[in-house]
Design a protein around this motif. Structure first.
Motif, mmCIF file in Angstrom:
data_model
loop_
_atom_site.group_PDB
_atom_site.id
_atom_site.type_symbol
_atom_site.label_atom_id
_atom_site.label_comp_id
_atom_site.label_asym_id
_atom_site.label_seq_id
_atom_site.Cartn_x
_atom_site.Cartn_y
_atom_site.Cartn_z
ATOM 1 N N ALA A 25 0.828 -1.208 0.000
ATOM 2 C CA ALA A 25 0.000 0.000 0.000
ATOM 3 C C ALA A 25 0.863 1.259 0.000
ATOM 4 N N MET A 26 1.959 1.239 0.767
ATOM 5 C CA MET A 26 2.865 2.377 0.799
ATOM 6 C C MET A 26 3.539 2.568 -0.561
ATOM 7 N N GLU A 27 3.832 1.454 -1.232
ATOM 8 C CA GLU A 27 4.460 1.532 -2.551
ATOM 9 C C GLU A 27 3.498 2.117 -3.580
ATOM 10 N N ALA A 28 2.203 1.835 -3.429
ATOM 11 C CA ALA A 28 1.208 2.386 -4.353
ATOM 12 C C ALA A 28 1.202 3.912 -4.293
ATOM 13 N N ILE A 29 1.450 4.465 -3.107
ATOM 14 C CA ILE A 29 1.498 5.921 -2.955
ATOM 15 C C ILE A 29 2.686 6.487 -3.717
ATOM 16 N N LYS A 30 3.835 5.810 -3.616
ATOM 17 C CA LYS A 30 5.041 6.298 -4.289
ATOM 18 C C LYS A 30 4.889 6.311 -5.803
ATOM 19 N N GLN A 31 4.003 5.469 -6.331
ATOM 20 C CA GLN A 31 3.814 5.393 -7.773
ATOM 21 C C GLN A 31 2.631 6.231 -8.250
ATOM 22 N N GLY A 32 1.950 6.890 -7.313
ATOM 23 C CA GLY A 32 0.795 7.707 -7.668
ATOM 24 C C GLY A 32 1.187 9.104 -8.115
ATOM 25 N N GLY A 76 -2.069 7.509 -5.112
ATOM 26 C CA GLY A 76 -2.237 6.062 -4.979
ATOM 27 C C GLY A 76 -3.440 5.587 -5.765
ATOM 28 N N LEU A 77 -4.137 4.602 -5.230
ATOM 29 C CA LEU A 77 -5.304 4.039 -5.915
ATOM 30 C C LEU A 77 -6.462 5.028 -5.871
ATOM 31 N N THR A 78 -6.961 5.391 -7.044
ATOM 32 C CA THR A 78 -8.024 6.394 -7.132
ATOM 33 C C THR A 78 -9.287 5.951 -6.397
ATOM 34 N N ALA A 79 -9.647 4.670 -6.525
ATOM 35 C CA ALA A 79 -10.859 4.172 -5.875
ATOM 36 C C ALA A 79 -10.770 4.329 -4.358
ATOM 37 N N ASP A 80 -9.605 4.011 -3.780
ATOM 38 C CA ASP A 80 -9.433 4.152 -2.333
ATOM 39 C C ASP A 80 -9.443 5.616 -1.925
ATOM 40 N N GLY A 81 -8.851 6.473 -2.747
ATOM 41 C CA GLY A 81 -8.851 7.897 -2.443
ATOM 42 C C GLY A 81 -10.256 8.471 -2.397
ATOM 43 N N GLY A 129 -4.913 1.790 -0.249
ATOM 44 C CA GLY A 129 -3.785 1.970 -1.149
ATOM 45 C C GLY A 129 -3.611 3.412 -1.574
ATOM 46 N N ALA A 130 -3.901 4.353 -0.663
ATOM 47 C CA ALA A 130 -3.797 5.776 -0.978
ATOM 48 C C ALA A 130 -3.326 6.546 0.245
ATOM 49 N N GLY A 131 -2.488 7.531 0.007
ATOM 50 C CA GLY A 131 -2.060 8.461 1.050
ATOM 51 C C GLY A 131 -2.624 9.833 0.747
ATOM 52 N N CYS A 132 -2.887 10.622 1.770
ATOM 53 C CA CYS A 132 -3.553 11.919 1.588
ATOM 54 C C CYS A 132 -2.744 13.058 2.195
ATOM 55 N N LEU A 133 -2.857 14.201 1.573
ATOM 56 C CA LEU A 133 -2.481 15.468 2.183
ATOM 57 C C LEU A 133 -3.771 16.232 2.427
ATOM 58 N N ILE A 134 -3.996 16.619 3.666
ATOM 59 C CA ILE A 134 -5.244 17.280 4.052
ATOM 60 C C ILE A 134 -4.935 18.697 4.510
ATOM 61 N N ALA A 135 -5.602 19.662 3.900
ATOM 62 C CA ALA A 135 -5.452 21.070 4.271
ATOM 63 C C ALA A 135 -6.709 21.519 4.999
ATOM 64 N N GLY A 136 -6.536 22.191 6.127
ATOM 65 C CA GLY A 136 -7.675 22.660 6.888
ATOM 66 C C GLY A 136 -7.379 23.966 7.600
ATOM 67 N N PHE A 159 4.906 19.641 2.562
ATOM 68 C CA PHE A 159 5.239 18.234 2.307
ATOM 69 C C PHE A 159 4.803 17.858 0.900
ATOM 70 N N ALA A 160 5.362 16.748 0.407
ATOM 71 C CA ALA A 160 5.008 16.231 -0.917
ATOM 72 C C ALA A 160 4.972 14.717 -0.862
ATOM 73 N N ILE A 161 4.018 14.116 -1.567
ATOM 74 C CA ILE A 161 3.909 12.672 -1.681
ATOM 75 C C ILE A 161 3.696 12.325 -3.149
ATOM 76 N N GLY A 162 3.865 11.052 -3.482
ATOM 77 C CA GLY A 162 3.622 10.604 -4.839
ATOM 78 C C GLY A 162 4.905 10.407 -5.628
ATOM 79 N N SER A 163 4.731 10.176 -6.909
ATOM 80 C CA SER A 163 5.849 9.891 -7.795
ATOM 81 C C SER A 163 6.793 11.089 -7.904
ATOM 82 N N ARG A 164 8.102 10.807 -7.826
ATOM 83 C CA ARG A 164 9.139 11.838 -7.961
ATOM 84 C C ARG A 164 8.954 12.982 -6.971
#
Length: 244
Positions: A25-32, A76-81, A129-136, A159-164
């Motif tokens: 699941a963590m790897e799916a985030i890195k490829q998103g 990550g996985l769009t459906a999970d997001g 299979g998704a990681g989030c950045l939440i702004a509030g 912070f930044a998440i996802g591919s590259r």
């Protein structure tokens, strides 16, 4: 990927003490898709690099509004997001209906992490299979949170998440000390530039491929207009030409 007898569910530990499904699941985030979040004393910004499955398809939306004062982007996985987005919207709505006031962003992130942890404790379930950045935004100011499938969550200045994402992180680390006093326009420019330095020419950057949203003091969660995004991208291209 090699088949392992220890990755059939999320509660079976390998001899090395690893939970493979959580690692997947963590790897799916890195490829998103790349997601960037940053904040000043008044505003919090989310920016994403959207992808399209083909030249004939529209870009997939990665930024969503949760409430008037909260929004998220996911990698990550769009459906999970989208499932996470639906859960947070329901929680925020129930809180407002029960108590007559907006739900605190930190409380909402904590509820999401509690739900994510359940996914790692029952053999019939799997981690998100998704990681989030939440702004509030609340009475203490703007916030940027990161949530993970392993149920950990953190608050960041940027912070930044996802591919590259490393290129974006490097840019944010070099400039985050200037963010607290930055104006709205300056903060938007920093967010878009962080996305731009990580794109590396694999996608055409324009008002549709780059999504930017803002929330803050006197500012409900809203998307930045595509024309404004394109103007910022054009000014960044001109700055790069001058530097060269």
């Amino acid at each position: 990927m090699l088949k392992s007898p220890y990755d059939t569910d999320c509660i079976t530990w390998s001899p090395q003490g690893r939970l493979y499904q959580v690692e997947y699941a963590m790897e799916a985030i890195k490829q998103g898709s790349l997601c960037v979040g940053l904040k000043s004393n008044q505003f919090a910004i989310l920016a994403t690099l959207n992808r399209a499955p083909s030249k004939l398809a529209e870009y997939q939306q990665k930024v969503y509004m949760i409430d008037d004062h909260i929004g998220l982007c996911f990698s990550g996985l769009t459906a999970d997001g989208r499932l996470i987005c639906k859960f947070l919207r329901t929680e925020a709505l129930n809180y407002k209906y029960t108590y007559g006031t907006n739900c605190n962003p930190g409380r909402l992130v904590n509820r999401l992490s509690e739900k994510a942890q359940i996914k790692t404790q029952r053999s019939s379930k799997r981690p998100y299979g998704a990681g989030c950045l939440i702004a509030g935004f609340d009475e203490h100011g703007p916030h940027i949170y990161e949530t993970n499938p392993d149920a950990n969550f953190y608050e960041y200045y940027a912070f930044a998440i996802g591919s590259r994402n490393q290129s974006a992180k490097t840019y944010l680390e070099k400039n985050f000390e200037t963010f607290p006093e930055a104006s709205r326009d300056e903060l938007v420019k920093h967010a878009i530039k962080a996305v731009k330095v990580s794109a590396q020419g694999d996608v055409e950057l324009n008002g549709k491929s780059v999504s930017v949203a803002i929330v803050g003091q006197g500012q409900q969660f809203a998307f930045i207009d595509e024309n404004e995004v394109e103007r910022v991208l054009e000014s960044l291209n001109q700055e790069m030409e001058v530097e060269v």
